[in-house]
Scaffold this active site. Structure first.
Site, PDB file in Angstrom:
ATOM      1  CE1 TYR A 110      -3.799   2.329   0.515  1.00 45.33           C
ATOM      2  CE2 TYR A 110      -2.271   3.489   1.941  1.00 45.33           C
ATOM      3  CZ  TYR A 110      -3.446   3.464   1.221  1.00 45.33           C
ATOM      4  OH  TYR A 110      -4.246   4.569   1.186  1.00 45.33           O
ATOM      5  CD1 TRP A 112      -1.805   7.296  -1.270  1.00 46.54           C
ATOM      6  CD2 TRP A 112      -1.805   9.230  -2.406  1.00 46.54           C
ATOM      7  NE1 TRP A 112      -3.063   7.838  -1.205  1.00 46.54           N
ATOM      8  CE2 TRP A 112      -3.092   9.023  -1.866  1.00 46.54           C
ATOM      9  CE3 TRP A 112      -1.563  10.384  -3.128  1.00 46.54           C
ATOM     10  CZ2 TRP A 112      -4.137   9.922  -2.063  1.00 46.54           C
ATOM     11  CZ3 TRP A 112      -2.600  11.294  -3.322  1.00 46.54           C
ATOM     12  CH2 TRP A 112      -3.867  11.053  -2.806  1.00 46.54           C
TER      13      TRP A 112
END
Ligand code: PGD
Length: 779
Positions: A110, A112
């Site tokens: 996980y 960005w």
């Protein structure tokens, strides 16, 4: 070195970048009306000493071989060559896959990462593991909207339609009379959007609405959650109690017979059950304004007055992501929709419910007719998954049962985790527990740009290029501009693109063709662009060929102005356009959720008292929200982020009433602590925060003075040392990082120096021994 201006794009804005005598100059995209100051985080980033220059291996892993190890996070590293790194990483992946199967590899990864759509690190990890070992244990949902993304499909049918494709800012500026915002509309949040954001328009729309007379009311413990341009009202609320406030408001609407019964009967199911709950028909507890006032701290008269203000107006209700990053975070999300329905607003121009409006730059925007495609990830042959925020539970409790969205599932036994483009020691809660969890692994492999705490816990560290050092395409479905992200600088040290790293690993594993399909990175960009071009041609949208796009640096795509269509269509004709819910209507009561039989998320929205309650030891709430000076933990060493710190430490805010009895004054170094650890921060005394609450943003890199301690002290100010690692409920298992309870004191003596941006110790000797295969490969 001098390099002429090149176009580029980040999650926080598009820009052109140039090098003048090695100095990086950034010019925001000319079409951006309100560029983000976060662009300044780039100016010192390219050659910062905290960058990772060469592949590294952790000494303990090299000496003792794969296996659980408490030294992670405090060990030294040995620099190795790329061929050695590829051999070690590929060898270890093969070993784990052969011995335990791909279900022992966690590839959720996980995070960005950066704005470019091809070098999107998470997609690269997934594609690599799918094409080489046939799959991996994945994670579902996000840290942003863990609770909302599970509850919204049950009650309104689709999260995207109510959030990203919700009512537009343009419509709000034109039609809304009152915007009631739970959690505010802070511009620090809407300045970012994953994939890119070329036009920051929120400030302008809020200004435009306010000038026309829209009334803004922000319900939040922090005054700063509402931009000044809104000229609105701040209603200070005790953290985590919005659900109670909304129930109180609903009670007033019902008792005054102001609820829109025609709307509720035609477009919703379960209003009768909600009314019975409000009136305490089953348990004798009436959820009226006085009841709500006791819980949320806003007095009953103000709650009644607020209901009066809402009645008869064109009202937009918004609920911020932050509210659902808390115990029972599903409830305020559900109740925001119920309130909008009770007022009869969904589907009216500028009215209804905008989940997470203002929480990211995607929301309230129009959608592109055609979007840039994602990198195909291949097929994952492993069925096991976890809700993303249950990572530590999975590693600490393999085989144990957990509830998720009506199912009982079991945590897989994971031996190896592969991470690229994320920073769990930023995004996860209760970091001492996370460290224990990572210490259980045989092997942690991390690709990173810089020495984050996650990289410092890895066994094999592979240095990744940062965005300015490679080519990509930047764009989001809600941004009408697509950008050629042109390479500006040579990679730092021996850093390589994630794609290059995975291509080399795939080759070693005999799966190069499956992973690369014979394409270089540039050929992938051309290939993905051509796919978009074909879709555009089918819709008679003229777009130039790739070379012309690359030379121009940008492209404008046509957009659809269809925000809010789901509820608008429902309102127009519920038979023809039913919602994708079991009833086809807004589910104020959900039989599906009721049948799950989870007491912490029953069949209609309720108030449930959180387990975290202030007490004598921990009397203050801590709000750990998104930072204003960076995106999450990205480029925390960047100029703008560093400039906002004091003495190198993150700044927390507290009310004078809480500071005075503790002898704390503005500028002091303070220690914020609870049972999970402590952090140091510099304090700002402010009346823009309610008494009883401290605010410390997330994103300061974890810098433990004593990494092995059960209750570590972070010298820098990372609030996730303090937050609690539990799921929002059995339904969604989202993260609860937003709110916790603490005590705060003035730091006595000379505070320790922050060392977050100093690389770990790099050993100069290669010790090969023990029983490990990797060491032999290096010998
Ligand atoms: P970032 O700091 O964006 O945080 O968590 P996330 O892990 O996404 O991490 C991205 C990392 O990727 C950075 O370390 C960066 O250096 C690296 N990176 C950038 N580009 C590349 C690349 O091309 N390749 C590789 N290999 N690496 C790259 C964010 C998460 O935190 C989110 S989305 C939310 S909403 C949550 N918010 C909160 C909160 O409000 N409160 C608390 N307490 N905790 C939260 N955690 C969550």
């Amino acid at each position: 070195m001098t390099v002429k201006p090149r176009t580029h794009s980040a999650h926080w804005g598009a820009f052109s970048a140039e090098l003048q005598d090695d100095k990086l100059l950034i010019t925001p995209f000319a079409g951006d009306p309100d560029p983000s100051p976060l662009l300044n985080n780039f100016v010192n980033a390219l050659r910062h000493p905290v960058r990772i220059a060469t592949p590294m291996v952790r000494r303990g892993w090299l000496e003792n071989g794969p296996g659980p190890d408490d030294r992670r996070g405090m060990d030294e590293y040995i620099a190795i060559s790329w061929p050695q790194a590829i051999e070690l990483a590929a060898g270890e992946l093969s070993r784990v896959a052969a011995e335990f199967g791909p279900q022992a590899v966690f590839g959720g990864s996980y995070g960005w990462s950066s704005a470019g759509r091809f070098h999107h690190a998470q997609s690269q990890v997934h594609r690599f593991l799918n094409t080489t070992i046939g799959g991996y244990v994945r994670s579902v949902n996000s840290y942003s909207s863990g609770a909302a993304s599970v509850i919204l499909p049950h009650i309104v049918g689709d999260m995207n339609e109510i959030a990203r494709r919700g009512v537009s800012w343009e419509e709000i500026a034109e039609h809304s009379q009152l915007v009631l915002s739970f959690g505010g509309l802070a511009l620090k949040n809407s300045q970012v959007a994953s994939g890119g954001l070329s036009e920051h328009t929120e400030r302008g729309f809020i200004q435009q609405a306010a000038r026309r007379g829209t009334q803004f009311i922000s319900v939040s413990p922090l005054q700063t959650d509402l931009p000044q341009e809104a000229q609105g009202e701040w209603l200070a609320i005790r953290p985590g109690t919005d659900a109670a406030l909304i129930l109180g408001l609903l009670h007033v609407l019902v008792s005054k017979q102001w609820s829109d019964e025609a709307f509720l009967a035609r477009y919703c199911v379960g209003w009768d059950k909600m009314v019975a709950y409000l009136q305490g028909k089953e348990d004798g507890l009436v959820r009226d304004a006085a009841w709500a006032a006791d819980i949320c701290g806003i007095d009953a008269a103000r709650i009644s007055a607020l209901a009066t203000e809402l009645y008869g107006k064109r009202v937009m209700i918004t609920v911020a992501h932050a509210l659902q990053r808390a115990e029972h975070g599903e409830q305020p999300v559900w109740l925001g929709l119920v309130l909008a329905a009770a007022l009869g607003q969904p589907g009216l121009p500028g009215g209804g419910y905008g989940y997470a409006l203002g929480a990211l730059g995607h929301y309230g925007k129009h959608h592109n007719q055609v979007s840039f495609p994602a990198l195909p990830q291949g097929k994952n042959g492993v069925e096991a998954f976890i809700p993303v925020a249950r990572i530590a539970d999975m590693l600490l409790h393999p085989g144990e049962a957990f509830r998720y969205n009506g199912q009982t599932r079991h945590y897989p036994t994971v031996k190896l985790a592969w991470w690229a483009g994320g920073n769990p020691f930023h995004h996860h809660q209760h970091l001492a527990r996370l460290r224990q969890a990572f210490n259980r692994l045989d092997t942690l492999i991390v690709h990173e740009v810089a020495w984050t705490a996650t990289a410092r816990h890895a066994d094999i560290v592979l240095p990744a290029t940062m965005t300015l050092e490679r080519e990509d395409v930047g764009g989001a479905p809600t941004d009408r501009h697509l950008f050629a992200m042109q390479q500006l600088a040579e990679p730092y040290g021996q850093a390589r693109d994630d794609y290059a790293i995975f291509s080399e690993l795939a080759k070693k594993l005999g799966r190069e063709q499956a992973f690369t399909e014979g394409r270089t990175a540039r050929q992938w960009l051309e290939h993905l662009y051509q796919q978009m071009q074909e879709k555009c041609q089918q819709q008679q949208i003229p777009v130039p060929d790739f070379d012309t796009f690359w030379q121009q640096g940008q492209l404008t795509l046509p957009q659809l102005k269809d925000g809010g269509r789901l509820l608008r269509q429902l309102r127009r004709d519920p038979e023809r356009y039913p919602l994708p819910t079991p009833s086809g209507k807004i589910e104020i009561f959900s039989q599906t959720i009721a049948d799950f039989n989870d007491a912490d998320c029953p069949g209609h929205a309720v108030w449930l008292t959180p387990q975290q309650q202030p007490d004598a030891k921990h009397p203050l709430y801590l709000i750990a929200n998104q930072p204003a000076s960076r995106l999450h933990s990205q480029l925390d060493y960047g100029q703008h982020s560093v400039n906002q710190k004091r003495d190198g430490r993150e700044v927390c805010r507290m009310h004078p009433q809480d500071a005075a009895p503790r002898g704390i004054v503005d500028g002091d170094t303070v220690k914020i602590s609870n049972a999970r650890g402590a952090v140091l921060a510099s304090v700002e005394i402010s009346e823009q925060i309610m008494a009883g609450v401290i605010q410390l943003p997330t994103g300061a890199w974890y810098d433990p003075q004593d990494p092995q301690a059960a209750q570590p002290l972070c010298r820098h100010g990372n609030p996730n040392v303090l937050t609690l690692d539990i799921g929002t409920s059995s339904l969604a298992q989202g993260c609860c990082g937003q709110i916790t309870l603490v005590e705060i004191a003035r730091y006595q003596g000379t505070p320790p120096q922050v060392r977050a941006f100093e690389p770990p110790t790099i050993g100069d000797r290669l010790v090969v021994g023990g029983n490990r295969k990797g060491g032999e490969a290096l010998g």
